[in-house]
Design a protein around this motif. Sequence first.
Motif, short mmCIF file in Angstrom:
data_model
loop_
_atom_site.label_atom_id
_atom_site.label_comp_id
_atom_site.label_asym_id
_atom_site.label_seq_id
_atom_site.Cartn_x
_atom_site.Cartn_y
_atom_site.Cartn_z
N THR A 1 41.50 47.56 42.79
CA THR A 1 41.26 47.18 41.09
C THR A 1 40.95 45.86 40.94
O THR A 1 40.06 45.03 40.32
CB THR A 1 41.75 47.47 39.42
OG1 THR A 1 43.10 46.96 40.26
CG2 THR A 1 41.70 48.83 39.72
N SER A 2 41.77 45.32 42.12
CA SER A 2 41.86 43.95 42.33
C SER A 2 40.45 43.54 42.90
O SER A 2 41.08 42.99 44.36
CB SER A 2 42.74 42.68 42.29
OG SER A 2 43.58 43.16 41.51
N THR B 1 36.53 41.63 44.11
CA THR B 1 35.59 40.15 44.07
C THR B 1 34.18 40.41 45.16
O THR B 1 34.52 41.23 45.94
CB THR B 1 36.34 38.94 43.89
OG1 THR B 1 36.81 38.86 44.55
CG2 THR B 1 37.18 38.95 42.64
N TRP C 1 39.19 42.44 47.92
CA TRP C 1 40.75 43.07 47.97
C TRP C 1 42.06 42.25 47.82
O TRP C 1 42.16 41.37 48.48
CB TRP C 1 40.78 44.64 48.02
CG TRP C 1 42.40 45.09 47.71
CD1 TRP C 1 42.42 45.04 46.31
CD2 TRP C 1 42.71 46.06 48.47
NE1 TRP C 1 43.55 45.75 46.27
CE2 TRP C 1 43.55 46.07 47.52
CE3 TRP C 1 43.44 46.55 49.84
CZ2 TRP C 1 45.58 47.00 47.67
CZ3 TRP C 1 44.25 47.09 50.06
CH2 TRP C 1 45.37 47.87 49.19
N ASN C 2 42.05 42.00 47.09
CA ASN C 2 43.81 40.75 46.41
C ASN C 2 44.50 42.42 46.62
O ASN C 2 45.49 42.98 45.54
CB ASN C 2 43.55 40.22 45.42
CG ASN C 2 44.83 39.43 45.58
OD1 ASN C 2 45.46 39.71 45.51
ND2 ASN C 2 44.53 38.20 44.20
N ASN D 1 47.61 42.16 43.79
CA ASN D 1 47.93 41.84 42.46
C ASN D 1 48.11 43.79 42.43
O ASN D 1 48.41 44.60 41.65
CB ASN D 1 46.17 41.49 42.29
CG ASN D 1 46.91 40.41 41.59
OD1 ASN D 1 47.10 39.74 42.12
ND2 ASN D 1 44.89 39.90 40.92
N ASP D 2 47.83 44.41 42.95
CA ASP D 2 47.23 46.11 42.99
C ASP D 2 48.67 46.59 43.83
O ASP D 2 49.09 47.38 43.09
CB ASP D 2 46.01 46.55 43.82
CG ASP D 2 45.01 46.33 42.60
OD1 ASP D 2 44.88 45.67 41.64
OD2 ASP D 2 44.15 46.99 43.25
N SER E 1 36.43 29.64 39.03
CA SER E 1 37.63 30.59 38.66
C SER E 1 38.33 30.63 38.56
O SER E 1 39.31 32.00 38.51
CB SER E 1 37.50 31.72 40.57
OG SER E 1 38.35 30.59 41.64
N ASN F 1 37.63 34.98 34.05
CA ASN F 1 37.56 36.46 34.77
C ASN F 1 36.32 36.13 35.55
O ASN F 1 35.19 36.68 34.64
CB ASN F 1 37.63 37.76 34.04
CG ASN F 1 37.54 38.88 34.32
OD1 ASN F 1 37.19 39.51 35.43
ND2 ASN F 1 38.39 40.39 33.83
N THR G 1 33.99 38.63 36.53
CA THR G 1 33.20 39.56 35.84
C THR G 1 32.45 39.11 34.63
O THR G 1 33.30 38.94 34.18
CB THR G 1 33.67 41.12 35.66
OG1 THR G 1 34.11 41.94 37.48
CG2 THR G 1 32.66 42.06 35.30
#
Length: 301
Positions: free
Chosen positions: A10-11, A13, A29-30, A33-34, A233, A237, A239
């Motif tokens: 989900t993370s 950008t 992809w981070n 975080n996930d 940043s 967020n 988004t």
Amino acid sequence: GGSTYGVPITSLTGDTGWIVPGVGKHIVWNAWNDWANNYSTNMVVRLTADDSAKGINPITPPVPAPATNLVWIPSGSFNMSSVNAYVYLSKSFWMGKSTVTQGEFMSLMTNNPSAHTGNTNLPVENVLWSEATNYCGLLTARERAAGHITTNQVYRLPTEAEWEYACRAGTTTTFYYGNDPSYVRLPAYAWFNLNSGGQTQLGGSRIPNAWGLYDMMGNVQEYCSDWYSPGYSSYVNLTDPQGPASSYFNGGVYLGHCLRGGAFDLSNGSCASAARSYGCYNAAPCRNPDYGFRIVLYPGQ
């Protein structure tokens, strides 16, 4: 070989959401975080691109423009190079073809603060950020009452991300028409200190960008809804970013709201798509003949 894991991804950008096809696209992809505290020296992530676009046309609006001075801006993602961040704007919106004129401003407000007068088709300038937002509120009320927009549509100032995205119109170059390191083509696209004659000019008299927006690079600087901050940043967020929640304290002063684009008395470098500035120090109201604004309208906001 190996094992398969159901990891929530989900993370993300970068080039996510609806993306205009082309080369150089990438997604970051981070994983921390996930999937925190899990490690692998050899890992493959499977991504699927849906090219059906679900009937969305990136250029053609779904309904006619509610006003003739509006341009449809498609949703999408872009490299916001002014702050070195990847931004995804999830909603398409309408934006003013040019900045608000003195005549448009006076049709709703009780004053004309402009320093350069004599023609009500000149851009309104010398305006306060609060006056710009008040104008948007009055315009919303008038257009709703006339049945031109729905009750959940709102006129407002663009966010800084929306402004740069619309200015670039899909480009990644210094200006929306190219890089132009010697500024030889710039006078055809923008009013700035070397071609303006020391005063504002009629909007729409320079070459627009690919989406039909005029004067994004010059004539008057344009207020955004965001407070200014040197970074980006770390505050928002990525988004649909809205900018920092309050004014930025720097060197003993508080910086005002963000301004984008060049102006009739500023240098050629201020016309770059990534150029940023800010309003009055200490967040106090003040007037400047460089300061103007344009509006946006979100369908179904």
